[in-house]
Structure formats: C-alpha cells, structure tokens
Write a protein that holds these residues in place. Structure first.
Motif, PDB file in Angstrom:
ATOM      1  N   ASP A   1      59.885  93.038  23.969  1.00 49.34           N
ATOM      2  CA  ASP A   1      58.848  92.198  24.568  1.00 49.34           C
ATOM      3  C   ASP A   1      57.502  92.921  24.604  1.00 49.34           C
ATOM      4  N   ARG A   2      57.505  94.200  24.949  1.00 49.66           N
ATOM      5  CA  ARG A   2      56.257  94.954  25.096  1.00 49.66           C
ATOM      6  C   ARG A   2      55.613  95.304  23.754  1.00 49.66           C
ATOM      7  N   THR A   3      56.392  95.267  22.687  1.00 48.96           N
ATOM      8  CA  THR A   3      55.851  95.673  21.385  1.00 48.96           C
ATOM      9  C   THR A   3      55.760  94.480  20.430  1.00 48.96           C
ATOM     10  N   LEU A   4      56.895  93.994  19.948  1.00 48.28           N
ATOM     11  CA  LEU A   4      56.912  92.920  18.959  1.00 48.28           C
ATOM     12  C   LEU A   4      56.352  91.623  19.536  1.00 48.28           C
ATOM     13  N   TYR A   5      56.836  91.224  20.708  1.00 46.61           N
ATOM     14  CA  TYR A   5      56.416  89.941  21.273  1.00 46.61           C
ATOM     15  C   TYR A   5      54.962  89.984  21.726  1.00 46.61           C
ATOM     16  N   ALA A   6      54.579  91.095  22.344  1.00 42.77           N
ATOM     17  CA  ALA A   6      53.203  91.199  22.839  1.00 42.77           C
ATOM     18  C   ALA A   6      52.206  91.051  21.702  1.00 42.77           C
ATOM     19  N   THR A   7      52.517  91.626  20.548  1.00 40.97           N
ATOM     20  CA  THR A   7      51.611  91.547  19.409  1.00 40.97           C
ATOM     21  C   THR A   7      51.552  90.130  18.849  1.00 40.97           C
ATOM     22  N   ALA A   8      52.686  89.447  18.821  1.00 42.26           N
ATOM     23  CA  ALA A   8      52.741  88.114  18.219  1.00 42.26           C
ATOM     24  C   ALA A   8      52.367  86.996  19.184  1.00 42.26           C
ATOM     25  N   SER A   9      52.299  87.288  20.473  1.00 43.12           N
ATOM     26  CA  SER A   9      52.155  86.216  21.457  1.00 43.12           C
ATOM     27  C   SER A   9      50.805  85.513  21.406  1.00 43.12           C
ATOM     28  N   GLY A  10      49.756  86.231  20.986  1.00 40.10           N
ATOM     29  CA  GLY A  10      48.432  85.623  21.004  1.00 40.10           C
ATOM     30  C   GLY A  10      48.055  84.893  19.732  1.00 40.10           C
ATOM     31  N   ALA A  11      48.798  85.077  18.660  1.00 37.59           N
ATOM     32  CA  ALA A  11      48.465  84.451  17.381  1.00 37.59           C
ATOM     33  C   ALA A  11      48.990  83.024  17.345  1.00 37.59           C
ATOM     34  N   ALA A  12      48.162  82.121  16.848  1.00 36.83           N
ATOM     35  CA  ALA A  12      48.534  80.705  16.853  1.00 36.83           C
ATOM     36  C   ALA A  12      49.834  80.457  16.105  1.00 36.83           C
ATOM     37  N   GLU A  13      50.038  81.153  14.970  1.00 37.89           N
ATOM     38  CA  GLU A  13      51.205  80.875  14.136  1.00 37.89           C
ATOM     39  C   GLU A  13      52.504  81.424  14.704  1.00 37.89           C
ATOM     40  N   THR A  14      52.437  82.325  15.674  1.00 34.64           N
ATOM     41  CA  THR A  14      53.669  82.913  16.223  1.00 34.64           C
ATOM     42  C   THR A  14      53.808  82.704  17.729  1.00 34.64           C
ATOM     43  N   ARG A  15      52.854  82.037  18.354  1.00 35.99           N
ATOM     44  CA  ARG A  15      52.876  81.892  19.815  1.00 35.99           C
ATOM     45  C   ARG A  15      54.112  81.123  20.287  1.00 35.99           C
ATOM     46  N   LEU A  16      54.420  80.000  19.640  1.00 38.78           N
ATOM     47  CA  LEU A  16      55.579  79.214  20.053  1.00 38.78           C
ATOM     48  C   LEU A  16      56.885  79.961  19.785  1.00 38.78           C
ATOM     49  N   LEU A  17      56.926  80.708  18.699  1.00 36.44           N
ATOM     50  CA  LEU A  17      58.106  81.512  18.386  1.00 36.44           C
ATOM     51  C   LEU A  17      58.367  82.520  19.497  1.00 36.44           C
ATOM     52  N   VAL A  18      57.310  83.189  19.954  1.00 35.90           N
ATOM     53  CA  VAL A  18      57.467  84.170  21.021  1.00 35.90           C
ATOM     54  C   VAL A  18      57.916  83.492  22.313  1.00 35.90           C
TER      55      VAL A  18
END
Length: 245
Positions: free
Chosen positions: A72-89
């Motif tokens: 969560d602190r590494t992979l998810y945190a990086t992807a959470s703000g991008a539009a294309e990966t936000r829902l995935l996270v």
C-alpha cells in the motif's frame, strides 16, 4: 555513454522492470506457499491444535500484514493518484481491507478449527488479490509517467525487512542524473498524505515536470514557487487536502 549496468534490452530478463516484477512475484509466491502449507494441516489431526492456531495467527498478523502495508505504501501510493490506475487501487485497497478484517477475526479465533477455516478464506482472497497486483497493477506501473518500478519494489523490500523509507522535507535533485530525477520526485509525492507537501530544489525551472504532474495527478497537487532562479529553483509541491492518498 550510459554505464554498462544501465544497458539492457527492454522486456527481457535484463530489463530492470522485468527483474523487479520477477522479484515481487517470488515474494508473493512465498507468501501464498507459506499460507497454503499452514492451512493444509488438519487441526484435529495435529498433536496440538493450539500450535496450528498460533502458527496461522503469527503468520497472518505478522508477515502477511507487513506485505499488505508495504504494498500500500509503495505500489498503491504511486498508482493511486493517476487517473488510469485510481479505480484499480481502490479495488485493491478494498480487498486488502477484507484481508485485514479477516486477520483480526483470525487473531480472535477461539480454537484451531475456526482459525483454519478463516485462514482458508484468507488464502482464497489473497490468491485473487495478488493475481491482480501481478497481472494488472505491475504492468500499469511500468507505463505510468514518473513511476520507477524497480525503486518501488526496492522500497517494498525495505519495509518487509523492517526498514524505514526516507520522506525528506526537501528533495534536492541537482546532483541526480536527469533520467532519475522525475521518478524520485514522483515517489516522494506518492507518500504524501492529503494536505502535506515537500520542497523540490532544482537547477532549472521544471516546467516539463509540472506537465507530467498535471497528466498523472490532474487537480490533485499544488505547485508553489518559493525561489525562481537564476541558479536555483525551489518549488513547494503538495497533495491537495481533498485528494485521494
């Protein structure tokens, strides 16, 4: 010319991103294998059912929970703000929350049979959860602007080993090679909580970086010039108070 250690053929075993995915897959396999081994034990056949319950609780509340938190602190945190990966996270965090809840229930289980039943449910959810990480999230991170998958997996391994990540208030990239600056900055941004910020120090006005931020995190970041050259630029970069972390 780039150092020989940086020369590789993309999408082969020499590609750092491919190696990072392989290393993380190995970690995931180890987690699944350990949990599968523990749940294969029939508590009524064990010499001491309490030892089964204790082993399951120790593994899930310890190693498994550390992995979920580190991802969560590494992979998810990086992807959470991008539009294309936000829902995935969001989906991954939902199943991660389910796993976390079931680990609490496991820790409170009063007997080995109940603990084993809960652990088998955890194993089934974990298998699906890790498959999404491996087959969907990691390939998305490889193509995400500003994301550095090898560095993210390295940070995840640091957390799994009990280490800590540096979250400096000032990120000075003037001595960092140009190709490595943006991933370093995006990784620092990824660990900001809503309302937090850090100060970037650069030797030029980083307008291309701002465009990348707008593309990857539209309307979710703040950008304030503190110093504007001519030899040094300082920009305070923050995460909007209402933005998803």
């Amino acid at each position: 010319m780039a150092p020989s250690s940086e020369i590789y053929i993309e999408s082969t075993d020499t590609d750092p991103a491919v190696r990072a995915q392989s290393a993380l897959h190995h970690t995931q396999q180890r987690l699944q294998g350990r949990l599968a081994t523990l749940t294969e034990v029939e508590p009524e056949a064990a010499e001491a059912g309490e030892s089964v319950r204790a082993a399951l609780t120790e593994f899930c509340a310890g190693e498994l929970r550390r992995y979920l938190s580190a991802a969560d602190r590494t992979l998810y945190a990086t992807a959470s703000g991008a539009a294309e990966t936000r829902l995935l996270v969001r989906g991954l965090r939902t199943t991660g929350g389910m796993l976390d809840r079931d680990v609490d229930l496991l820790s409170a289980a009063g007997d080995a049979a109940s603990a084993t039943t809960l652990a088998r449910a955890i194993e089934a959810v974990l298998r699906a959860h890790l498959a999404v990480e491996r087959n969907v999230l990691l390939p998305a991170l490889v193509g995400l602007p500003g994301a550095d998958l090898p560095a993210l997996v390295g940070d995840l391994d640091t957390l799994l080993a009990g280490g800590t990540l540096e979250d400096p208030a000032v990120v000075d990239v003037r001595e960092i090679p140009h190709g490595r600056r943006h991933p370093r900055i995006f990784a620092r941004f990824a660990r900001l909580a809503p309302g937090e910020s850090f100060t970037l120090v650069n030797n030029h006005d980083p307008k291309p970086l701002r465009r990348e931020f707008q593309a990857a995190h539209p309307d979710a970041f703040t950008w304030e010039y503190v110093e504007s050259g001519p030899e040094r630029w300082q920009i305070r970069i923050g995460r909007e108070a209402g933005a998803d972390a």
